[in-house]
Design an enzyme around this catalytic site. Sequence first.
Site, PDB file in Angstrom:
ATOM      1  N   CYS A 307     -12.007  47.863 -28.170  1.00 15.08           N
ATOM      2  CA  CYS A 307     -11.488  49.234 -27.954  1.00 15.08           C
ATOM      3  C   CYS A 307     -12.378  49.866 -26.885  1.00 15.08           C
ATOM      4  O   CYS A 307     -13.231  50.687 -27.179  1.00 15.08           O
ATOM      5  CB  CYS A 307     -11.571  50.059 -29.228  1.00 15.08           C
ATOM      6  SG  CYS A 307     -10.705  49.357 -30.620  1.00 15.08           S
ATOM      7  N   ALA A 308     -12.165  49.507 -25.651  1.00 12.00           N
ATOM      8  CA  ALA A 308     -13.220  49.705 -24.646  1.00 12.00           C
ATOM      9  C   ALA A 308     -13.175  51.044 -23.921  1.00 12.00           C
ATOM     10  O   ALA A 308     -14.193  51.483 -23.379  1.00 12.00           O
ATOM     11  CB  ALA A 308     -13.174  48.579 -23.630  1.00 12.00           C
ATOM     12  N   GLY A 309     -12.008  51.703 -23.847  1.00 14.54           N
ATOM     13  CA  GLY A 309     -11.910  52.900 -23.021  1.00 14.54           C
ATOM     14  C   GLY A 309     -12.687  54.081 -23.578  1.00 14.54           C
ATOM     15  O   GLY A 309     -12.713  54.234 -24.800  1.00 14.54           O
ATOM     16  N   LYS A 313     -19.648  51.949 -23.691  1.00 13.35           N
ATOM     17  CA  LYS A 313     -20.350  50.846 -24.370  1.00 13.35           C
ATOM     18  C   LYS A 313     -20.098  49.525 -23.661  1.00 13.35           C
ATOM     19  O   LYS A 313     -20.950  48.640 -23.654  1.00 13.35           O
ATOM     20  CB  LYS A 313     -19.945  50.789 -25.844  1.00 13.35           C
ATOM     21  CG  LYS A 313     -20.409  52.021 -26.603  1.00 13.35           C
ATOM     22  CD  LYS A 313     -20.076  51.987 -28.060  1.00 13.35           C
ATOM     23  CE  LYS A 313     -20.185  53.375 -28.665  1.00 13.35           C
ATOM     24  NZ  LYS A 313     -19.139  54.324 -28.188  1.00 13.35           N
ATOM     25  N   GLU A 332      -8.382  47.386 -23.818  1.00 13.94           N
ATOM     26  CA  GLU A 332      -8.051  48.806 -23.993  1.00 13.94           C
ATOM     27  C   GLU A 332      -6.530  48.931 -23.947  1.00 13.94           C
ATOM     28  O   GLU A 332      -5.875  48.359 -23.084  1.00 13.94           O
ATOM     29  CB  GLU A 332      -8.728  49.645 -22.909  1.00 13.94           C
ATOM     30  CG  GLU A 332      -8.225  51.079 -22.782  1.00 13.94           C
ATOM     31  CD  GLU A 332      -8.326  51.915 -24.055  1.00 13.94           C
ATOM     32  OE1 GLU A 332      -9.382  51.905 -24.711  1.00 13.94           O
ATOM     33  OE2 GLU A 332      -7.322  52.571 -24.385  1.00 13.94           O
ATOM     34  N   ASP A 356      -2.973  45.806 -26.883  1.00 16.30           N
ATOM     35  CA  ASP A 356      -3.250  46.316 -28.219  1.00 16.30           C
ATOM     36  C   ASP A 356      -4.301  45.394 -28.838  1.00 16.30           C
ATOM     37  O   ASP A 356      -4.076  44.189 -28.943  1.00 16.30           O
ATOM     38  CB  ASP A 356      -1.945  46.299 -29.042  1.00 16.30           C
ATOM     39  CG  ASP A 356      -2.133  46.948 -30.399  1.00 16.30           C
ATOM     40  OD1 ASP A 356      -3.249  46.902 -30.957  1.00 16.30           O
ATOM     41  OD2 ASP A 356      -1.145  47.502 -30.920  1.00 16.30           O
ATOM     42  N   ASP A 373     -15.148  49.592 -31.528  1.00 12.27           N
ATOM     43  CA  ASP A 373     -15.525  51.018 -31.481  1.00 12.27           C
ATOM     44  C   ASP A 373     -14.221  51.768 -31.698  1.00 12.27           C
ATOM     45  O   ASP A 373     -13.561  52.189 -30.755  1.00 12.27           O
ATOM     46  CB  ASP A 373     -16.149  51.317 -30.121  1.00 12.27           C
ATOM     47  CG  ASP A 373     -16.703  52.724 -30.044  1.00 12.27           C
ATOM     48  OD1 ASP A 373     -16.838  53.377 -31.092  1.00 12.27           O
ATOM     49  OD2 ASP A 373     -16.995  53.170 -28.919  1.00 12.27           O
ATOM     50  N   CYS A 426     -17.288  57.073 -34.210  1.00 11.87           N
ATOM     51  CA  CYS A 426     -18.035  58.320 -33.974  1.00 11.87           C
ATOM     52  C   CYS A 426     -17.527  59.343 -34.982  1.00 11.87           C
ATOM     53  O   CYS A 426     -17.199  60.462 -34.651  1.00 11.87           O
ATOM     54  CB  CYS A 426     -17.916  58.809 -32.535  1.00 11.87           C
ATOM     55  SG  CYS A 426     -16.253  59.158 -31.996  1.00 11.87           S
TER      56      CYS A 426
END
Length: 489
Positions: A307-309, A313, A332, A356, A373, A426
């Site tokens: 989940c990079a966008g 990170k 992403e 996805d 993430d 987060c």
Amino acid sequence: MSTAREPRGHGRKSRRGRPDQRHNAGPPRRRHGPARPPDVDPARQAAFELLTAVRERDAYANLALPAILRRYRLHDRDAALATELGYGTLRTQGLLDAIIEACTDRPMSHVEAPLLDALRLGAYQLLRTRIPPHAAVDTTVDLVRGRAGSRSAGFVNAILRRISQRDEAAWAAELAPPAEEDAVGHTAFRHAHPRWIAQAFLDALGPAGRAELDAALAADDARPVVHLLARPGEITAEELALACGGDPAPYSPYGVHLEPGTGEIGELDAVAEGLAIVQDEGSQLVALGLARAELDGPDEGRWLDLCAGPGGKAALLGGLVGLDGGTLDAVEQSEHRAQLVRRAVDGLPVTVHVADGRAAPLPDGAYDRVLVDAPCTGLGALRRRPEARWRRRPEDVPGLARLQRELLAAALRHVRPGGVVGYVTCSPHLSETVGVVTGALRRRDDVEQLDARDVLPGVPGLGPGPSVQLWPHRHGTDAMFLALLRRSR
Ligand SMILES: C[S@@+](CC[C@H](N)C(=O)[O-])C[C@H]1O[C@@H](n2cnc3c(N)ncnc32)[C@H](O)[C@@H]1O
């Protein structure tokens, strides 16, 4: 209280003399008379426009603000004032609304939205800044007169005058739920948080929660320090701190805390040259935690970020794995955010995939380290997203938790036997953190949870383990959560 003051030459009424010479004490008074042209400084107009953008377009304040500042050509002190007033008003909205409601005879639903925005902006200045009350009221009334006419201006003037008769503590004493009946609601009100978020913090703080909730919400309500990441291999934190006039971060070896009021971060040389990016120290720590986790078997340098966008990170992980000749695949779902990842990892051994994460066209059982993430409520980063605390709803949690479970299941598919998945949010909400991890452990008997405290030596107050919950009031970071899950060989 904020130290926001008038920018030089703004908010003054030269035609009628300085406002602080006209009224020495007591509630500000307005003169009635014919409408006159708006005489409002651009900083307040910009703050007002930010409120409008958030309300009408569901804009993210931090994304909308830069363009607004540019349009009003605001820099330095003026930009700082606009930011403080816009962000502060958004952050405090529920508290301000309760006070405004107590001062008006109309039901809140009958107050036109732009007037309500103006009332919030004025009330924020009265209650949470050192701007003189007459300047706060006069400028807000002028703002309304210029846009909505004299009747509306009179209405706003009357309400702000009532609000100005007490300070925030006195209003809270009158309007907050009594502490003996609803301790959580009382603390939430005093720190301008929705009650359900205060309850979520309390649940996550565990047994110490009652004693800490006040400090946790106070820290969450404060303006956050900007943290930078010194990109691995590009610049050290010490060099970056020297270059930017900040301090090396207490826990992340790549982190720097900037001094408040550093100004336009993007204009710092190290940031403009791509040696550093803005990244909360907590985000650095959870990514580092995954990079440090003990694998069963050698690390072949095949890492995955599911989940990079927008790529913060991925930039850190890509930098670290690249130092040893490895690679990172970054997934992403959103094309727009994937583009941000490409920009963040430019020059690093990172391949960006738009997919996805639950069904990414990437090999199973192949990666040494996988980061999830996960998309989440963001309750742990509210201090950096001013509007989020009033926009989020408890009903958002179950749908996100489902997505989080599915993404974690996919990560456990992609990781190789002996490899480690870092599950990160987060948000400290237990349904998004421990709940998701416990569910995965229940479903898989080939996965063990590592003690994530071991990968963050020197960081105090990490709780009973094995997962780690960071907190603004304990660590000065966002409230990031990290669990480390290792697949057995
Ligand atoms: C918390 S953010 C990740 C932050 C990022 N790791 C960083 O440090 O910059 C979660 C990201 O997951 C993305 N996302 C949401 N659903 C997804 C899915 N099903 N598969 C992959 N990515 C998804 C969102 O668009 C968002 O960019």
